[in-house]
Scaffold this motif. Structure first.
Motif, PDB file in Angstrom:
ATOM      1  N   LEU A  88       0.846  -1.185   0.000  1.00 12.27           N
ATOM      2  CA  LEU A  88       0.000   0.000   0.000  1.00 12.27           C
ATOM      3  C   LEU A  88       0.886   1.242   0.000  1.00 12.27           C
ATOM      4  O   LEU A  88       1.662   1.464   0.931  1.00 12.27           O
ATOM      5  CB  LEU A  88      -0.895   0.014   1.239  1.00 12.27           C
ATOM      6  N   VAL A  89       0.781   2.051  -1.037  1.00 18.41           N
ATOM      7  CA  VAL A  89       1.575   3.276  -1.139  1.00 18.41           C
ATOM      8  C   VAL A  89       0.783   4.434  -0.530  1.00 18.41           C
ATOM      9  O   VAL A  89      -0.358   4.684  -0.925  1.00 18.41           O
ATOM     10  CB  VAL A  89       1.921   3.599  -2.604  1.00 18.41           C
ATOM     11  N   HIS A 118      -6.549  -5.247   2.294  1.00 17.01           N
ATOM     12  CA  HIS A 118      -5.863  -6.517   2.581  1.00 17.01           C
ATOM     13  C   HIS A 118      -4.401  -6.483   2.120  1.00 17.01           C
ATOM     14  O   HIS A 118      -3.917  -7.421   1.461  1.00 17.01           O
ATOM     15  CB  HIS A 118      -6.604  -7.684   1.913  1.00 17.01           C
ATOM     16  N   CYS A 119      -3.719  -5.406   2.489  1.00 12.29           N
ATOM     17  CA  CYS A 119      -2.306  -5.269   2.125  1.00 12.29           C
ATOM     18  C   CYS A 119      -1.412  -5.795   3.250  1.00 12.29           C
ATOM     19  O   CYS A 119      -1.835  -5.924   4.395  1.00 12.29           O
ATOM     20  CB  CYS A 119      -1.974  -3.805   1.826  1.00 12.29           C
ATOM     21  N   ASP A 120      -0.167  -6.060   2.894  1.00 15.28           N
ATOM     22  CA  ASP A 120       0.801  -6.601   3.859  1.00 15.28           C
ATOM     23  C   ASP A 120       1.707  -5.528   4.432  1.00 15.28           C
ATOM     24  O   ASP A 120       2.049  -5.579   5.617  1.00 15.28           O
ATOM     25  CB  ASP A 120       1.652  -7.679   3.183  1.00 15.28           C
ATOM     26  N   VAL A 121       2.123  -4.581   3.594  1.00 16.03           N
ATOM     27  CA  VAL A 121       3.028  -3.530   4.061  1.00 16.03           C
ATOM     28  C   VAL A 121       2.567  -2.178   3.534  1.00 16.03           C
ATOM     29  O   VAL A 121       1.865  -2.087   2.518  1.00 16.03           O
ATOM     30  CB  VAL A 121       4.491  -3.782   3.618  1.00 16.03           C
ATOM     31  N   ILE A 122       2.973  -1.128   4.246  1.00 16.80           N
ATOM     32  CA  ILE A 122       2.668   0.250   3.848  1.00 16.80           C
ATOM     33  C   ILE A 122       3.967   0.907   3.410  1.00 16.80           C
ATOM     34  O   ILE A 122       4.946   0.945   4.170  1.00 16.80           O
ATOM     35  CB  ILE A 122       2.058   1.041   5.015  1.00 16.80           C
ATOM     36  N   ALA A 123       4.018   1.404   2.193  1.00 17.01           N
ATOM     37  CA  ALA A 123       5.215   2.055   1.653  1.00 17.01           C
ATOM     38  C   ALA A 123       5.095   3.565   1.831  1.00 17.01           C
ATOM     39  O   ALA A 123       4.170   4.198   1.304  1.00 17.01           O
ATOM     40  CB  ALA A 123       5.402   1.704   0.183  1.00 17.01           C
ATOM     41  N   LEU A 124       6.040   4.144   2.583  1.00 19.67           N
ATOM     42  CA  LEU A 124       6.081   5.584   2.832  1.00 19.67           C
ATOM     43  C   LEU A 124       7.216   6.202   2.021  1.00 19.67           C
ATOM     44  O   LEU A 124       8.271   5.585   1.854  1.00 19.67           O
ATOM     45  CB  LEU A 124       6.278   5.854   4.320  1.00 19.67           C
ATOM     46  N   ALA A 125       7.026   7.428   1.571  1.00 17.96           N
ATOM     47  CA  ALA A 125       7.981   8.049   0.645  1.00 17.96           C
ATOM     48  C   ALA A 125       9.019   8.918   1.343  1.00 17.96           C
ATOM     49  O   ALA A 125       9.606   9.804   0.719  1.00 17.96           O
ATOM     50  CB  ALA A 125       7.228   8.868  -0.410  1.00 17.96           C
ATOM     51  N   VAL A 162       0.477  -3.699  -6.099  1.00 19.53           N
ATOM     52  CA  VAL A 162       0.550  -2.312  -5.639  1.00 19.53           C
ATOM     53  C   VAL A 162      -0.859  -1.727  -5.488  1.00 19.53           C
ATOM     54  O   VAL A 162      -1.692  -1.848  -6.386  1.00 19.53           O
ATOM     55  CB  VAL A 162       1.368  -1.440  -6.614  1.00 19.53           C
ATOM     56  N   PHE A 163      -1.094  -1.105  -4.326  1.00 18.32           N
ATOM     57  CA  PHE A 163      -2.331  -0.380  -4.049  1.00 18.32           C
ATOM     58  C   PHE A 163      -1.945   1.018  -3.551  1.00 18.32           C
ATOM     59  O   PHE A 163      -0.777   1.295  -3.298  1.00 18.32           O
ATOM     60  CB  PHE A 163      -3.161  -1.103  -2.990  1.00 18.32           C
TER      61      PHE A 163
END
Length: 432
Positions: free
Chosen positions: A18-19, A114-121, A45-46
């Protein structure tokens, strides 16, 4: 980015990422990079966007993100929240309140999609700004770690990449993004650091980002060392206190253990607390208030971080069963079920000590000290009374009448099944 993700195992095959997509250059570039490599690493990618409703252009940003995700065929989760009202109601600053709401939102989005990780910028410049902010506010060396490439379910693939590199990438890829005009407003602490403090530091060292990156890595290695030490350290933990021995520990190790214990109760160890602790480090016994409901106490070689709680002062025991007296668990039965037990005539009374309590010719207080009972246990220890006479104080005193009793129909058996003191004795034995 591909090597960084693989080396640090930020994303595993078949995971959903999850972005956190604001619409700005950093998050748009992160989304673009992840889309370039997601087939190779086999992840999905979400995206999620939170409209903070702080400025007129917030709706523009929301619409931009919606259009971008539609064009890229990316599933998007969107919410709106009134940050100003939330901060006013909870007594928080705008930056702090917005950050709190943002992370709560991302958890909801992650669960919904239902994501596994959160991607932070977050990038290297963000890291540097946070280091400077914490230094100015006051922190210890491990506090300068600030951010990590991976923390629980959050990953930061851009963390060690300069903002200028991201800008160059966005330009080469002809990426469209939105500009947050408040990024220039120096009334916000982070913006002031970015536009005023860092340019001045750059006059001293043109490579200020690399210098603080080096500091970050040194503190990160120190933090990893501290984590290994804490994992090896034996502590006694319950929902109301954490106890550990400081024998053979240096000051840094002691402070780190106190800090972790304080954090487990949702509080923060302030420098003033550290200063006072070091002043009294060699005193045999003292107490320090850490917050409204949290205390730090040293007694003998033990340190206790304790949450304020209600103590039971007396308890009548009239029939067989289990009895919890301030964490001292007794069982009245017909059989011996513990190494510590007494033959008693029901009813009996359990109560805590009172001023002036004596056993034979000695003050109870002196007996407790002689038995090395820590001060933080003394006011909640059970005294076992039979006919208004103290017959038993576990680990401290046993009346002669108890020693001469044998099992028969006239007596019940009071078993001490569990208590904090036995763990303290184990801790002392392990600590040598």
């Amino acid at each position: 980015m591909l090597r960084f993700i693989e080396d640090l195992q930020l994303i595993s095959p078949s995971q959903s990422v999850l972005v956190a997509l604001s619409g700005g250059i950093d998050s748009v570039s992160l989304l673009n990079v992840l889309l370039q490599i997601h087939k190779k690493l086999k992840f999905r990618v979400f995206a999620a966007h939170l409209n903070h409703m702080l400025r007129h252009s917030a709706t523009r940003d929301e619409n931009f993100v919606k259009d971008l995700c539609r064009d890229l065929n990316i599933e998007l989760y969107v919410e709106r929240v009134n940050v100003i009202d939330f901060c006013r109601e909870n007594g928080l600053g705008i930056e702090e309140g917005a950050r709190k709401l943002r992370y709560e939102f991302l958890e909801r989005a992650k669960n919904a999609l239902h994501c596994d990780v959160i991607a932070l910028a977050h990038n290297l410049n963000d890291l540097v700004e946070t280091i400077i902010h914490r230094m100015a506010r006051g922190t210890g060396p491990t506090g300068l770690v600030c951010m990590k490439p991976k923390t629980d379910d959050r990953i930061r693939p851009f963390l060690y990449i300069k903002r200028s590199e991201i800008e160059s990438y966005a330009k080469r890829r002809n990426l469209n993004y939105v500009e947050d005009e408040t990024n220039l407003d120096i009334k916000y602490t982070r913006n002031y650091i970015r536009h005023q403090v860092i340019p001045m530091l750059r006059k001293i060292n043109p490579s200020i980002e690399e210098a603080l990156f080096q500091l970050h890595l040194s503190c990160l290695m120190l933090e990893e060392h501290v984590e290994r030490f804490i994992e090896r350290q034996r502590t006694i933990e319950s929902d109301r206190r954490i106890i550990f021995s400081i024998r053979e520990l240096d000051m840094f190790q002691i402070i780190e253990l106190i800090k972790r214990a304080t954090e487990k109760f949702g509080e923060r160890l302030e420098f003033e607390h550290v200063r006072q602790f070091l002043q009294h480090l060699h005193d045999s016994s003292w107490t320090l208030r850490l917050s409204k409901k949290l205390w730090l106490e040293k007694s003998f070689e033990l340190v206790c971080v304790e949450k304020e709680h209600t103590k039971i002062e007396s308890m009548d025991i009239t029939h067989p069963g289990l009895y919890d007296f301030n964490g001292w668990l007794f069982k009245v039965s017909e059989d011996v079920e513990s190494e510590l037990f007494a033959f008693v005539k029901l009813p009996i009374l359990l109560r805590t000590r009172k001023q002036g309590d004596r056993i034979e010719s000695k003050k109870l207080k002196d007996l407790l000290i002689e038995a090395r009972i820590p001060s933080f246990l003394r006011n909640e220890m059970p005294l076992v009374f039979e006919d208004d006479i103290i017959l038993w104080v576990p680990y401290v005193y046993v009346d002669e009448r108890l020693k001469n009793r044998i099992k028969n129909d006239n007596f019940a058996i009071l078993n001490l099944l569990n208590d904090p003191m036995r763990f303290i004795l184990e801790l002392r034995k392990e600590a040598g």
